[in-house]
Design an enzyme around this catalytic site. Structure first.
Site, PDB file in Angstrom:
ATOM      1  N   GLU A 159      -3.726  -2.153   2.369  1.00  0.00           N
ATOM      2  CA  GLU A 159      -3.321  -0.757   2.607  1.00  0.00           C
ATOM      3  C   GLU A 159      -1.836  -0.572   2.932  1.00  0.00           C
ATOM      4  OE1 GLU A 159      -5.974   0.819   5.571  1.00  0.00           O
ATOM      5  OE2 GLU A 159      -7.734   0.569   4.302  1.00  0.00           O
ATOM      6  N   GLU A 264     -15.036  -3.262  -1.263  1.00  0.00           N
ATOM      7  CA  GLU A 264     -15.642  -2.669  -0.060  1.00  0.00           C
ATOM      8  C   GLU A 264     -16.565  -1.513  -0.455  1.00  0.00           C
ATOM      9  OE1 GLU A 264     -12.708  -1.667   2.924  1.00  0.00           O
ATOM     10  OE2 GLU A 264     -11.543  -3.470   2.544  1.00  0.00           O
TER      11      GLU A 264
END
Ligand code: XIL
Length: 373
Positions: A159, A264
């Site tokens: 991220e 994920e």
């Protein structure tokens, strides 16, 4: 001769049915998708430590790859600048080795789940570039080095980008500068030259973010650094991503010669918080009800809607399977999914393939049917 051939076909058929339906009528997902991609799950400590035996059974039956849900994050594995705590990460790795799974380490560099003290000196002052690079290298060589040869792939950086495609303004950037990403990849490769190295992020289907990832991968490659894959988190919803945006992302990354992974995956069917932004706070109780509409169980009609969307997503993944080598679910069953606490704390969420009693949901059958038509 003919009779022999027929006998052969019958035996082969019986064996393949036996493999897919070993013991009970539920096929193992890792077999169902053997031709397409590995199937994985993110595991918490209860699963690997023997506290949640039923969840462990689901994982050993269906998965050939696992990811650490939390135990390898900086705050857990390196809680104080001079203190590491490997106990839970060791248990996770031992579980994967024992069951011969492809083990993924998550994650070396992230702005969340990291103590403020990781970025400061004893007096609480932000470290300068040189000092922070020393700390980063120490962290990566210690953690990657410890699991060298057992953890086969690392989410090196998680991220780092905003949805607009800029570098996110984090302490990583404030201390080191934008090349903290390149430095992390460099140190990870030094610590385990055989490990695969990934960049991981969410909303990569958004064009601005996709383009930023393409620039990032090109930049790492231009610097001569190893990057094996880009992980698209896959916290998906009933209407995103679109197939078109997903395909555009996968094609763009595959064209750079790196793998794509869904790292994920979960599918949220609950109302989105943004639908109620700006709602009157005096309506709080009512708002809570709207945001947590199924506190006890998901109605059958909604189960079906959820299953259909899962099937749609898997047909999208299967059709891109030459470029996708792993699909990992973020958790094992609904009860322990992080989505029970995020973005709204305390709601009852239904994002995975197994329900609160460890039973396969309609979504399970729906994705199996995608390849067993
Ligand atoms: C989540 C875990 O599932 C939670 O248990 C924890 O409290 C917060 O982090 N993106 C990521 C994951 O890369 O590490 C996050 O995991 C979910 C979002």
């Amino acid at each position: 001769m003919k009779a022999l051939t027929l006998f052969g076909i019958l035996v082969a058929g019986a064996i393949s049915i036996g493999v897919l339906y070993s013991g009970d009528s539920q096929p193992a997902l890792k077999d169902v998708f053997k031709e397409q991609f590995m199937i994985g799950a993110a595991l918490n400590d209860a699963v690997v430590s023997g506290k949640d035996v039923n969840a462990a059974e689901i994982v050993t039956k269906h998965c050939n790859t696992i990811t650490a849900e939390n135990v390898m994050k900086w705050a857990l594995i390196h809680p104080e600048p001079n203190q590491y705590d490997f106990a839970a990460a060791d248990r996770f790795v031992e579980f994967g080795v024992k069951h011969k799974m492809f083990i993924v380490g998550h994650t070396l560099v992230w702005h969340a789940q990291i103590p403020d003290a990781a970025f400061t000196d004893n007096a609480g002052k932000l470290l300068n570039r040189e000092a922070m690079l020393v700390r980063l290298k120490d962290h990566i060589s210690t953690v990657v080095g410890r699991y060298k040869g057992r953890v086969k792939g690392w989410d090196v950086v998680n991220e780092a980008l905003t949805d607009e495609g800029e570098f996110r303004d984090t302490k990583w950037r404030q201390t080191i500068g934008d090349d903290f990403v390149a430095k992390a990849f460099e140190y990870a490769h030094q610590a385990d030259p055989d490990a695969e190295l990934y960049y991981n992020d969410f909303s990569l289907e958004k064009p601005a973010k996709r383009d930023a990832v393409v620039r990032l991968v090109k930049d790492l490659k231009a610097k001569g650094l190893r990057i094996d894959g880009v992980g698209i988190q896959g916290h998906w919803g009933m209407d995103y991503p679109t197939r078109e945006n997903f395909d555009a992302f996968v094609d763009a990354v595959a064209a750079l010669g790196v793998k794509v992974m869904v790292t994920e995956l979960d599918l949220d069917i609950l109302p989105s918080v943004s639908d109620y932004q700006g709602a009157d706070v005096s309506m709080r109780a009512e708002l809570q009800k709207k945001l947590n509409p199924f506190p006890d169980s998901l109605p059958d009609s909604m189960q079906q809607v959820h299953a259909n969307r899962y099937a749609e997503l898997f047909s999208m993944l299967v059709s891109q399977s030459k470029n996708i080598n792993r699909v990992t679910f973020w958790g094992v069953y609904d009860k322990t999914s992080w989505l029970n606490n995020w973005p709204v704390p305390g709601r009852t969420s239904y994002p995975l393939l197994f329900d609160r009693n460890y039973q396969a949901k309609p979504a399970f059958d729906a994705i199996v049917k995608v390849v067993q038509k």
